[in-house]
Design an enzyme around this catalytic site. Structure first.
Site, short mmCIF file in Angstrom:
data_model
loop_
_atom_site.label_atom_id
_atom_site.label_comp_id
_atom_site.label_asym_id
_atom_site.label_seq_id
_atom_site.Cartn_x
_atom_site.Cartn_y
_atom_site.Cartn_z
N ASP A 1 -9.87 -27.58 16.93
CA ASP A 1 -8.80 -28.23 17.95
C ASP A 1 -8.75 -27.57 19.13
O ASP A 1 -9.46 -26.67 19.35
CB ASP A 1 -7.54 -28.05 17.04
CG ASP A 1 -6.53 -28.95 17.30
OD1 ASP A 1 -6.51 -29.39 18.84
OD2 ASP A 1 -5.47 -29.19 16.72
C1 BGC Z 1 -4.17 -31.61 18.94
C2 BGC Z 1 -5.18 -32.33 18.57
C3 BGC Z 1 -5.98 -33.14 19.71
C4 BGC Z 1 -6.40 -32.23 20.79
C5 BGC Z 1 -6.81 -32.84 22.12
C6 BGC Z 1 -4.47 -30.69 20.05
O1 BGC Z 1 -3.32 -30.25 20.57
O2 BGC Z 1 -3.60 -30.79 17.96
O3 BGC Z 1 -4.80 -33.36 17.57
O4 BGC Z 1 -7.15 -34.01 19.44
O5 BGC Z 1 -5.19 -31.59 21.08
O6 BGC Z 1 -6.00 -33.57 22.73
#
Ligand code: BGC
Length: 996
Positions: free
Chosen positions: A368
């Site tokens: 993530d």
């Molecule tokens: C989120 C993810 C997301 C990523 C990219 C993160 O803060 O938890 O679900 O895919 O950001 O935007």
């Protein structure tokens, strides 16, 4: 522990860091936090980019507020006091950082984490053992064997936050012709893009219980992704599972049951990947709340630790990921939080052990965004790609991999084999999706939209302060096709009818069925008068449109989705009021609109009110991702009540509509369960529709159901309790830190949502699986057929069907990673962009460290090869787990007057005195969902429905044997010895039963 600012010391032979347990967060995670001090907000070129600024602003960046200056004398007088205070403050801060980051896992309040630490699991299993991926691995091996180390690093490390047009971008391997990959949120549509469909959210999809729609939505989403130049969708989301009903992001997933999540996730993945787009199932794992989900966002140096026992991990949280792997998912995103006190993206037990060995995952693990908290150790623990590429701080350009990965391979810290496996997994996933087909995936085109600006022109790396030439970044390609049809169908089928007395619904174009107008001579006063109440029925007040709050991070107007990275820009949003104005026959019906949550109280309003024949009240509850907050909703909801005084509005309308004698219909849009107790039994409130989060077609879908064009067939994907407390201690969000590493013990084990209510005999208001229809259904004639005889354990694990690719294990030459020179390979270096290259000095230092025999401090257990899991062996685990064991069949009959779709649900109970060898008592939930279907029936029609039960469905996770075990009660026929299958229309409306 002193902050190490020099990235060179972060990684590499000696400077690098963490083991996977407590030392994990004691190392890179806190002492190297590189806040983006250099970021000048004026660099953000546009609105969307500003939207992201908030998540990037570290607490340490906050400007201090100054009081008036003291005089010189008073200053001198207070100087010593001042010093003392400063020293004390500094000391406290130091101690906090020390405890949080370095000295151990002991928490301040709760003591040692009750589940101990996450055990080590090494070495990382190689991809390429599954027959289904054979061809892709073969092709990948050919490509990878010709790559330089720099190219390999490019493929595994993002280029940095806002360095590409998508939210995540990798760099290409130019020499072998492997492209840069574009990764884009999110689970309900293409985030930060124009002209795309805003589909209903996952929770609405779950509420449809319709496999075909799950697949169709995934497919349509992927078509849009491909046409926008996106290689991988960052979805579906099957974690959070919904352990806590107030959890901020549960709406991105499909409901609070692992079986439902698993099927919905797998169908979505199959739909997405049928179009050649990679699906990324997320967030692995136990990312159940937003508070403290990642370091610094909540003021603490560390993220929360979700402490989950082995059985709950297998039977609840990892379960849907198992379905995703079995469905062939290309990528898994590891989550921000720690699991058992080891960051999920550096947790070898989770990534190497459960995901890659036991579940046989063949694709690649992506972090993530900034969830990677250490360098070498995360690679060893099974992470394959770091996103967005920056290390510990947003947009600081200091990757934990990138050039550090090159260094770590050169100095021997990361085995070449691991590096090759990382890159092979990514390349194989690309082949597996058919993205080498240039007709569908023209090389080096990139996304035709920018995530960071709405303007046509812009720069391709707005995250870099280096001057860049503007180019066309938004081509405004409309990819919506006719996907609104699917969006509308999902929204309609995902609307749950909770109550319908009278029945007051469906409505007619003429208003109510029970009062007939004089059709020939209808004057205005004879018209049916219908009041529409609530801000949730209309547009955002002020006319700013549905996208006026960044990332949908506010609750204004009708609620179409939650907020955060899981939201998209609405191309349009059909509000309920728009649809209702069209749906009612204006010659027969007069609408009185009060699109606010303040109850109208002027004298004229009072007169109108007493004259109303019917009232529709719209209310809602919103939540979202923790990087932004709306009012007191900081990601997670603070309670389960309707927001914006929704309860009071409903109560006032019920009291005053037609002088308190007319019928009231309540429509709820919500991210999850809400408490209905204040008004649900009010006699005037005849009907309640729970419309979840319907997306762009909200009003149309609602009208479809209200007027009976679509017979409601949605069923609750969670329990609506009578209070938040009814969900038990495990259902409560941890809002205040209980330690520097907040500890969230999942002590309720298997008992979440309906399993908790069942175990403690708590009556919910509306149970999991509940939903009414305008017709009625009956069920009968249940039978069970044994397909394979019961046996306790699956077949022993088979040897890998195919061997993983073999490469040379020689450490590559330094030339592989040196900055390119001359005009042959022109590189225009962008500041903060993440490159794989080392200077000649850096490279030779790495080599000489290796030659001197300096050793990376490998994590404890690194040198002990773990035995392979008996539950593993192929993609999805031991193939025996997926073989059909038994089939249950029932007849379902439509006994009403209109056609409609029924949702028969099968719940299984393990043999009562279940003990595997009758020596130990195994604790089982009262029942668990193990099958569902959706069938459309004409009035009077009967159909036979079949439920397939695989070995995994019938098994529990035996923590001692470390395998899935079926309960064998030989010789114990009858009540105690049998599996019980009950089928019905909700978890508490079970009509038939068979024993097996
Ligand atoms: C989120 C993810 C997301 C990523 C990219 C993160 O803060 O938890 O679900 O895919 O950001 O935007």
């Amino acid at each position: 522990m002193a902050a190490r600012k020099d990235p060179a010391s972060k990684q590499g032979l000696l400077g690098s860091t963490s083991t996977e347990h407590h030392a994990d967060y004691s190392s890179d995670s806190d002492d190297n936090v590189n806040v983006n001090n250099n970021n000048n907000t004026s660099e953000y070129p546009n609105r969307r980019q500003r939207q992201h600024a908030k998540r990037r602003t570290p607490l340490t960046n906050r400007a201090p507020s100054f009081q008036s200056l003291p005089t010189c004398k008073s200053w001198l007088a207070r100087r010593s006091q001042c010093w003392l205070m400063c020293v004390a403050f500094g000391l406290i801060l130091f101690v906090i950082l020390l405890v949080g980051g370095g000295l151990g896992y002991k928490t301040i309040i709760t003591g040692e984490p009750p589940y101990g630490l996450s055990p080590p699991w090494y070495p990382s299993p190689k991809g390429g053992i599954a027959g289904t991926w054979y061809e892709s691995y073969r092709k990948a091996a050919l490509l990878v064997s010709n790559m330089t180390l720099a190219e390999k690093v490019n493929i595994t490390t993002g280029v940095g936050w806002q360095m590409g047009l998508a939210v995540g971008t990798t760099a290409p391997a130019v020499l072998v012709g492997f492209p840069s990959l574009q990764l884009q949120d999110g689970p309900l549509g293409i985030r930060n893009a124009d002209n795309v469909t805003a589909f209903p959210a996952g929770i609405t999809v779950g509420a449809t219980w319709n496999r075909q729609l799950m697949y169709a939505r995934g497919k349509a989403h992927a078509i849009e992704a491909r046409e926008k130049g996106v290689n991988a969708i960052l979805g579906p989301c099957v974690g959070p599972l919904g352990r806590m009903p107030a959890g901020g992001r549960s709406w991105e997933g499909f409901g609070s049951d692992p079986y439902l999540q698993g099927i919905a996730g797998a169908e979505t993945i199959k739909g997405i990947q049928s179009e050649g787009v990679m699906a990324t199932v997320k967030h692995f794992v136990a990312n159940e709340q937003e508070h403290f989900r990642q370091p610094w966002e909540w003021g603490l140096p560390n993220a929360i630790s979700s402490n989950v026992d082995d059985r709950a991990m297998h039977e609840l949280y990892a379960w849907p990921f198992g379905d995703a792997v079995k469905a062939g998912v290309a990528s898994v995103m590891c989550s921000y939080n720690m699991v058992n006190n080891s960051y999920a993206c550096g947790n070898s037990k989770l990534l190497n052990g459960i995901l890659k060995d036991e579940l046989g995952f063949q694709g690649f693990v992506m972090s993530d965004w900034l969830a990677q908290r250490a360098g070498v150790s995360t690679a060893l623990a099974g992470l394959d790609m770091t996103m967005p590429g920056d290390g510990l701080g947003w947009a600081n350009g200091e990757s934990l991999w990138g050039k550090e990965l090159s260094r770590a391979v050169l100095n021997g810290s990361i085995p070449v084999e691991r590096m090759d496996d990382m890159v092979t997994r990514v390349v194989a996933a690309w082949y597996q999706m058919g993205q080498d087909n240039q007709d569908k995936w023209p090389r080096d085109k990139g996304p035709n939209f920018s995530s960071w600006t709405d303007a046509k022109m812009g720069v391709t790396s707005p995250g870099s302060p280096t001057d860049q030439q503007e180019v066309v970044v938004n081509q405004f390609v409309n990819v919506q096709a006719n996907h609104s049809v699917i969006a509308r169908q999902v929204a309609a089928e995902g609307t749950v009818l909770l109550k319908n007395e009278g029945p007051v619904l469906p409505l007619t174009r003429e208003g109510l069925r029970k009062r007939q107008n004089n059709a020939n001579n209808t004057t205005s006063s004879d018209k049916i008068k219908i009041g529409i109440f609530g801000e949730d029925a209309g547009p955002i007040p002020g006319g700013d449109g549905p996208n006026s709050c960044k990332d949908r991070g506010c609750n204004q107007g009708t609620l179409g989705s939650g907020w955060g990275s899981g939201a998209v820009e609405f191309p349009y949003l059909v509000t309920p009021i728009q649809a209702l104005r069209k749906a009612f026959d204006s010659s027969k019906v007069q609408l009185h609109e009060y699109l606010s949550n303040s109850f109208p109280s002027s004298p004229s309003d009072k007169t109108v009110m007493s004259d109303l024949d019917l009232c529709l009240v719209f209310v809602n509850a919103d939540a979202g991702e923790g990087f932004t907050a709306w009012e007191n909703v900081r990601g997670d909801r603070p309670d389960l009540f309707l927001q914006k005084k929704g309860d009071a509005l409903i109560q006032s309308v019920a009291a005053k509509c037609g002088g308190g004698f007319s019928d009231v219909v309540v429509i709820i849009h919500a991210v999850g369960p809400v408490i209905l107790e204040h008004w649900i039994d009010t006699p005037q409130i005849k009907a309640v529709l729970f419309a979840n989060l319907p997306g762009e077609e909200s009003g149309n879908a609602l009208a479809d159901v209200l007027f009976g064009h679509v017979n409601p067939s949605g069923h609750l994907p969670f329990t609506i309790g009578k209070s938040l407390q009814d969900y038990g201690p495990g259902g409560q969000v941890l809002y205040l830190p209980n330690g520097v590493v907040p500890q969230q013990d999942f002590s309720e084990g298997l008992y979440i949502d309906y399993r908790w209510f069942d175990k403690h005999d708590i009556s919910p208001r509306y149970e999991f699986g509940y939903g009414l229809s305008y017709t009625s259904f009956e069920m009968g004639n249940a039978t069970v057929k044994t397909i394979r005889p019961k046996s306790a354990l699956p077949f022993p694990r088979l040897d890998a069907l195919v061997p993983p690719p073999e490469y040379s294990t020689d450490i590559p030459p330094v030339e592989d990673v040196l900055w390119p020179e001359g005009d042959v390979e022109e590189i225009r270096k962008l500041d903060k962009y993440i490159y794989p290259y080392l200077t000649a000095d850096e490279a030779s230092a790495a080599v000489s460290a290796r030659e001197k025999g300096e050793k990376y401090p490998y994590p404890e257990g690194y040198n002990t090869t773990q035995p392979l899991s008996e539950a593993g062996g192929d993609e999805g685990g031991n193939p025996d787990l997926w073989l059909l064991q038994a089939k249950v069949s029932v007849d379902v009959r439509n006994t009403g007057k209109v056609a409609g779709a029924a949702v028969p649900q099968l719940y299984m109970s393990w043999p009562e005195s279940a003990s595997a060898e009758q020596t130990k008592k195994v604790d089982f939930p009262v029942k668990v969902l193990r099958g569902f279907d959706k069938i459309y029936l004409e009035p009077g029609e009967t159909r036979r429905v079949e439920f397939s039960l695989m070995r995994r469905d019938l098994s529990y996770w035996d923590v001692e044997v470390q395998n899935w075990r079926m309960v064998m009660m030989e010789g114990l026929e009858g009540d105690n010895g049998d599996y019980v299958f009950r089928v019905g229309f909700s978890s508490r409306d079970l009509r038939v039963e068979v024993r097996w």
